[in-house]
Scaffold this motif. Structure first.
Motif, PDB file in Angstrom:
ATOM      1  N   LEU A 213       0.632  -1.140   0.172  1.00 45.58           N
ATOM      2  CA  LEU A 213       0.020  -0.176   0.134  1.00 45.58           C
ATOM      3  C   LEU A 213       0.771   1.084  -0.152  1.00 45.58           C
ATOM      4  O   LEU A 213       0.384   2.134  -1.017  1.00 45.58           O
ATOM      5  N   PRO A 214       1.886   1.420   0.709  1.00 43.92           N
ATOM      6  CA  PRO A 214       2.642   2.456   0.773  1.00 43.92           C
ATOM      7  C   PRO A 214       3.374   2.731  -0.551  1.00 43.92           C
ATOM      8  O   PRO A 214       3.822   3.895  -0.990  1.00 43.92           O
ATOM      9  N   TRP A 215       3.838   1.538  -1.034  1.00 41.06           N
ATOM     10  CA  TRP A 215       4.427   1.467  -2.527  1.00 41.06           C
ATOM     11  C   TRP A 215       3.588   2.354  -3.623  1.00 41.06           C
ATOM     12  O   TRP A 215       4.063   2.852  -4.347  1.00 41.06           O
ATOM     13  N   VAL A 216       2.134   1.917  -3.621  1.00 46.04           N
ATOM     14  CA  VAL A 216       1.296   2.330  -4.370  1.00 46.04           C
ATOM     15  C   VAL A 216       1.169   3.722  -4.307  1.00 46.04           C
ATOM     16  O   VAL A 216       1.007   4.504  -5.159  1.00 46.04           O
ATOM     17  N   LEU A 217       0.935   4.182  -3.072  1.00 39.72           N
ATOM     18  CA  LEU A 217       0.667   5.656  -2.890  1.00 39.72           C
ATOM     19  C   LEU A 217       1.771   6.552  -3.202  1.00 39.72           C
ATOM     20  O   LEU A 217       1.489   7.707  -3.481  1.00 39.72           O
ATOM     21  N   GLN A 218       3.096   6.260  -3.335  1.00 39.26           N
ATOM     22  CA  GLN A 218       4.052   6.884  -3.864  1.00 39.26           C
ATOM     23  C   GLN A 218       3.980   6.912  -5.319  1.00 39.26           C
ATOM     24  O   GLN A 218       5.050   7.810  -5.880  1.00 39.26           O
ATOM     25  N   ARG A 219       3.116   6.031  -6.047  1.00 37.40           N
ATOM     26  CA  ARG A 219       3.241   5.998  -7.412  1.00 37.40           C
ATOM     27  C   ARG A 219       2.054   6.188  -8.058  1.00 37.40           C
ATOM     28  O   ARG A 219       1.567   5.688  -9.007  1.00 37.40           O
ATOM     29  N   ALA A 279      -4.411  16.059 -12.622  1.00 32.97           N
ATOM     30  CA  ALA A 279      -4.776  14.784 -13.415  1.00 32.97           C
ATOM     31  C   ALA A 279      -3.431  14.046 -13.585  1.00 32.97           C
ATOM     32  O   ALA A 279      -3.407  12.587 -13.342  1.00 32.97           O
ATOM     33  N   THR A 280      -2.216  14.500 -14.065  1.00 33.23           N
ATOM     34  CA  THR A 280      -1.144  13.843 -14.160  1.00 33.23           C
ATOM     35  C   THR A 280      -0.602  13.388 -12.757  1.00 33.23           C
ATOM     36  O   THR A 280      -0.128  12.295 -12.823  1.00 33.23           O
ATOM     37  N   ALA A 281      -0.443  14.133 -11.851  1.00 32.69           N
ATOM     38  CA  ALA A 281      -0.030  13.822 -10.512  1.00 32.69           C
ATOM     39  C   ALA A 281      -0.929  12.761  -9.870  1.00 32.69           C
ATOM     40  O   ALA A 281      -0.525  11.955  -9.080  1.00 32.69           O
ATOM     41  N   THR A 282      -2.204  12.498 -10.246  1.00 35.53           N
ATOM     42  CA  THR A 282      -3.123  11.647  -9.568  1.00 35.53           C
ATOM     43  C   THR A 282      -2.966   9.971 -10.592  1.00 35.53           C
ATOM     44  O   THR A 282      -4.060   9.327 -10.288  1.00 35.53           O
ATOM     45  N   GLY A 283      -2.355  10.307 -11.780  1.00 29.02           N
ATOM     46  CA  GLY A 283      -2.423   9.164 -12.428  1.00 29.02           C
ATOM     47  C   GLY A 283      -3.607   9.240 -13.353  1.00 29.02           C
ATOM     48  O   GLY A 283      -4.112   7.801 -14.191  1.00 29.02           O
ATOM     49  N   MET A 284      -4.533  10.015 -13.676  1.00 33.90           N
ATOM     50  CA  MET A 284      -5.741  10.271 -14.484  1.00 33.90           C
ATOM     51  C   MET A 284      -5.405  10.454 -15.957  1.00 33.90           C
ATOM     52  O   MET A 284      -6.232  10.517 -16.776  1.00 33.90           O
TER      53      MET A 284
END
Length: 335
Positions: A213-219, A279-284
């Protein structure tokens, strides 16, 4: 400083009452300053289960609060005291936001505050609430319902979801998640479109997703897939989905989507970044995609959300009185 008053009489449930005290009555100025001016209000000393509580004020003090919280009502077959109903009505008429936890909805219903509105309560009591109060639309499938000035929660742990929702409305999503982590609450469960609060991230612990989960939140800016998450967790996609359901109550993709929306909300509240940048920062990917998913999840456009919470936060920090704060809070929950 926003004021919260807990309406207490004999016959309240101790769990919901203590939960509200923990969230609103604790000194959390190290997280948000100012926090809440909190008070217990009741008709003198009150018996809760085997315990005796001394009140800070009488029930008439509810009318001076910004938010009034009614804990669970123990015996739903017994009508709440008339003095409690009158005090709750008076507080609502004075402009207070009134929220019930669990079977506290029966108090709000008896006071007439839920007539013509959608509401919820503990699943074991939804049929009784609907039968006794046919003018209420009782929804048994959600964790809480926000009607703006009147809110109701489902049973037990769902009361925490509603309390954190109120914190988010008053202090923003970033601070609500700080409080959630401090309380080490269970992950938030999906429960309907009315919920604006996001999934608190489980604290690090001895569970299969503790490192993932922390790994995902950093990406969150990356186009992650379920296969990417499964590969990082060193398990099959099927096992990953099983662990996610057990830990978070939802699927990996839904959890990831929720985290992207949560991050977008925080960026809208705390930065001047453009919608394209967010949008870019959130992967949208694109602002169009962000706007579509954000509106579907939160209920308003990103620009509207930013204006609402930016103005609300500015007003909260300004030296204004109780009446000046009220319209901003109402506007925030109405959207």
């Amino acid at each position: 400083m926003p004021t919260v008053a807990l309406a207490v009489t004999d016959g309240m449930l101790p769990f919901e009452l203590s939960l509200a005290i923990e969230v609103f009555g604790s000194d959390l100025t190290h997280v948000v300053d100012p926090w809440y001016d909190f008070a217990l209000c009741g008709p003198g000393a009150v018996r809760i289960d085997r315990y005796r509580l001394e009140m800070d004020h009488g029930l008439d003090h509810l009318a001076h609060a910004d938010t009034v919280i009614v804990p669970g009502w123990a015996d739903t077959d017994v009508d709440p005291p008339v003095e409690l109903l009158d005090a709750v009505r008076a507080a609502h008429a004075a402009g207070a936001r009134v929220a019930s936890l669990c079977t506290g909805a029966f108090v709000l219903a008896a006071a007439g505050l839920l007539d013509g509105k959608r509401a919820t309560t503990h699943w074991a009591h939804t049929e009784a609430l609907a039968r006794r109060h046919p003018h209420i639309t009782v929804d048994p499938d959600v964790l809480y319902v926000d009607n703006g000035d009147v809110l109701t929660s489902a049973g037990k742990a769902a009361a925490m979801d509603l309390c954190l929702h109120l914190v988010r409305l008053d202090h923003g999503s970033a601070n609500a998640n700080k409080i959630a982590r401090r309380l080490v609450v269970p992950p938030h469960r999906d429960g309907g479109q009315a919920q604006f609060i996001r999934t608190p991230v489980p604290d690090p612990g001895n569970h299969p997703l503790a490192e993932l989960l922390p790994w995902v939140l950093q990406r969150l800016d990356e186009p992650l897939t379920v296969e990417d998450l499964a590969r990082q967790a060193r398990m099959s996609s099927r096992h990953l989905a099983r662990h996610f359901t057990s830990l978070t109550g939802t699927t990996p993709l839904q959890w990831l989507h929720t985290q992207r929306i949560r991050h977008a909300q925080e960026l809208l509240e705390t930065t001047d970044d453009t919608i394209d940048a967010i949008a870019t920062a959130t992967g949208m990917g694109t602002s169009t995609t962000l706007r579509r998913h954000f509106h579907r999840t939160v209920g308003v456009a990103p620009d509207t959300y930013r204006r609402t919470f930016r103005s609300h936060i500015d007003l909260r920090n300004a030296p204004t009185g109780r009446d000046d704060r009220k319209p901003a809070a109402r506007h925030a929950v109405a959207n």
